[in-house]
Design a protein around this motif. Structure first.
Motif, PDB file in Angstrom:
ATOM      1  N   LEU A 173      48.965  57.687  50.703  1.00 36.36           N
ATOM      2  CA  LEU A 173      49.380  58.493  51.841  1.00 36.36           C
ATOM      3  C   LEU A 173      48.915  59.933  51.633  1.00 36.36           C
ATOM      4  N   PRO A 174      48.607  60.648  52.711  1.00 35.73           N
ATOM      5  CA  PRO A 174      48.216  62.048  52.543  1.00 35.73           C
ATOM      6  C   PRO A 174      49.411  62.920  52.186  1.00 35.73           C
ATOM      7  N   SER A 175      49.148  63.995  51.476  1.00 41.46           N
ATOM      8  CA  SER A 175      50.193  65.006  51.313  1.00 41.46           C
ATOM      9  C   SER A 175      50.408  65.673  52.667  1.00 41.46           C
ATOM     10  N   GLU A 176      51.519  66.347  52.798  1.00 37.09           N
ATOM     11  CA  GLU A 176      51.803  67.045  54.054  1.00 37.09           C
ATOM     12  C   GLU A 176      50.732  68.094  54.349  1.00 37.09           C
ATOM     13  N   TRP A 188      47.558  66.399  55.476  1.00 34.38           N
ATOM     14  CA  TRP A 188      47.719  65.899  56.837  1.00 34.38           C
ATOM     15  C   TRP A 188      47.515  67.025  57.848  1.00 34.38           C
ATOM     16  N   THR A 194      53.957  60.757  55.211  1.00 30.97           N
ATOM     17  CA  THR A 194      53.155  61.438  54.194  1.00 30.97           C
ATOM     18  C   THR A 194      53.778  61.183  52.831  1.00 30.97           C
ATOM     19  N   GLN A 195      53.058  61.538  51.776  1.00 24.92           N
ATOM     20  CA  GLN A 195      53.607  61.330  50.433  1.00 24.92           C
ATOM     21  C   GLN A 195      54.594  62.424  50.035  1.00 24.92           C
ATOM     22  N   SER A 196      54.700  63.481  50.822  1.00 24.97           N
ATOM     23  CA  SER A 196      55.471  64.671  50.436  1.00 24.97           C
ATOM     24  C   SER A 196      56.975  64.493  50.603  1.00 24.97           C
ATOM     25  N   ARG A 213      54.822  63.414  60.076  1.00 27.09           N
ATOM     26  CA  ARG A 213      54.115  64.404  60.888  1.00 27.09           C
ATOM     27  C   ARG A 213      53.497  63.747  62.122  1.00 27.09           C
ATOM     28  N   ARG A 242      57.284  69.236  61.686  1.00 28.60           N
ATOM     29  CA  ARG A 242      57.571  68.278  60.619  1.00 28.60           C
ATOM     30  C   ARG A 242      58.941  67.660  60.813  1.00 28.60           C
TER      31      ARG A 242
END
Length: 413
Positions: free
Chosen positions: A298-301, A304, A361-363, A377, A393
């Motif tokens: 997953l993308p970080s925030e 993204w 996301t991964q965050s 997001r 967010r």
């Protein structure tokens, strides 16, 4: 997967100091900001509004031939994290003596600003990206026009540790100044000013300023202290062109005998997969990695938002609403998901970065440990246009499933 270009730029190593700002005030006859009795020189300038910061950047650009400006919110967070994914750039715990805040364990906590550079820098060599003073960005906090408020990032000497998280944002009126707010500048790498010659290698220097600088025309050295600029490396990665579809996710389900998510009666195939939790998305990424030999996640925030904006600084990547949401004017708005790729892509070629489904996301949502809530997001078909803003967010528990939530993946190059 589409390649997302890394954007390299320069950012001031420290927040702008009184010494630097006072040179501008003296040269232009502008008001000298109040230092609250804490001292000037190498203290971060305070009592400056967003308007003041923009005026200083314009003056510095004119004096040097460079192109200085406030960072966008996405640029600020990318630089602040320094490649990390933790709550603070030094870890998930505030610790002791890492920053200046109300509860950070420094001698200035909760009372006043510290001289710039009093704490260790982040991995990119930037100082005070958490605490000491909030920092103005060029970004608007919402879609309200005109944009009379601007986003603040970083937290200050007066805030508790949670206010210093790399992901936390605040806002302030562009015309109002505070003794907890300052700023730093960025400089695009296309600028020709020789003041941009400082690089990552200069982070070991004891000087807090460039010792001298010449204008782009090669004229005599400037008579004022220049902000020292550090190069922030661009990070290139690939991101899925569309959100993951039912066709893609169902292949994983059939291969692993995992539960098949419901489609709410709207169809599968090229519809975005819905009713998947954060845990489900992570499991799919791990399976895809094992099947292909790639490293999907997953993308970080921050990744993204950087990808979603596609180089834009507007509330939406197109300027005005053009997506599937409750109020966007599409045939699916407020009713159901649309097939992926129905609306025009952003400047990077990514589809549905706003609307249709919220994207995991991964965050982590905040600094609470363990990290049980993750950031979402992009907004969805059921949300109002405001939720589709590139800066918006949300956060939910990792086990939560909904027909408004899906995901896309990134792959490191």
């Amino acid at each position: 997967m589409l390649s997302i270009p890394g954007k390299a730029f320069k950012m001031s190593k420290y927040t702008i100091t009184f010494e630097q700002y006072d040179a501008y005030a003296a040269a232009t006859g502008q008001r000298k900001p109040d230092d609250s009795g804490w001292g000037r020189a190498n203290r971060p300038v305070i009592d400056v509004s967003w308007d003041d910061a923009v005026a200083y950047a314009a003056w510095l650009s004119a004096q040097t031939g460079g192109k200085f400006r406030l960072p966008s919110e996405a640029e600020w967070e990318y630089a602040a994290r320094g490649g990390t994914a933790t709550a603070y750039y030094w870890g998930n715990d505030i610790g002791v003596g890492n920053a200046n805040c109300n509860g950070c364990g420094s001698q200035w906590d909760g009372t006043q600003t510290a001289p710039v550079g009093s704490f260790k820098p982040n991995p990119y060599g930037l100082y005070d990206m958490a605490g000491n003073v909030w920092q103005w960005t060029q970004s608007c906090p919402d879609s309200v026009t005109p944009c009379t408020d601007r986003v603040l990032r970083g937290g200050s000497w007066r805030d508790d540790p949670d206010g210093l998280r790399s992901a936390l944002r605040s806002r302030g009126s562009a015309s109002v100044s505070f003794n907890i707010v300052g700023f730093r500048l960025v400089q695009d790498n296309s600028s020709s000013s020789s003041s941009s010659s400082s690089s990552r290698s200069s982070s070991t220097s004891s000087s807090r300023y460039s010792s001298s600088s010449s204008s782009s025309s090669g004229s005599s050295a400037l008579s004022f202290a220049m902000p020292e600029m550090l190069s922030i490396p661009g990070k290139a990665f690939t991101m899925s062109k569309y959100t993951i579809t039912f066709a893609e996710y169902d292949a994983y389900v059939n291969s692993t005998n995992s539960p098949k998510p419901a489609d709410s009666g709207w169809g599968r195939d090229n519809r975005p997969v819905i009713n998947v939790s954060w845990d489900d998305a992570v499991a799919y990424a791990a399976w895809l990695s094992a099947q292909t030999g790639g490293k999907f996640r997953l993308p970080s925030e921050e990744e993204w938002e950087y990808a979603a904006r596609g180089g834009t600084t507007t509330a939406y990547y197109w300027g005005d609403a053009n997506a599937n949401c409750n109020g966007c004017g599409s045939e699916w708005g407020g009713l159901q998901t649309a097939p992926v790729g129905f609306f025009r892509p952003n400047p990077y070629g990514l589809y549905d970065m706003s609307g249709n489904v919220f994207q995991w996301t991964q965050s982590c949502w905040d600094s609470t440990a363990p990290c049980e809530d993750r950031v979402l997001r992009g907004g969805s078909w059921v949300n109002s246009p405001d939720s589709l803003r590139s800066a918006y967010r949300s956060g939910l528990p990792v086990s939560f499933r909904s027909n408004a939530y899906g995901f896309r993946l990134v792959q490191d190059l």
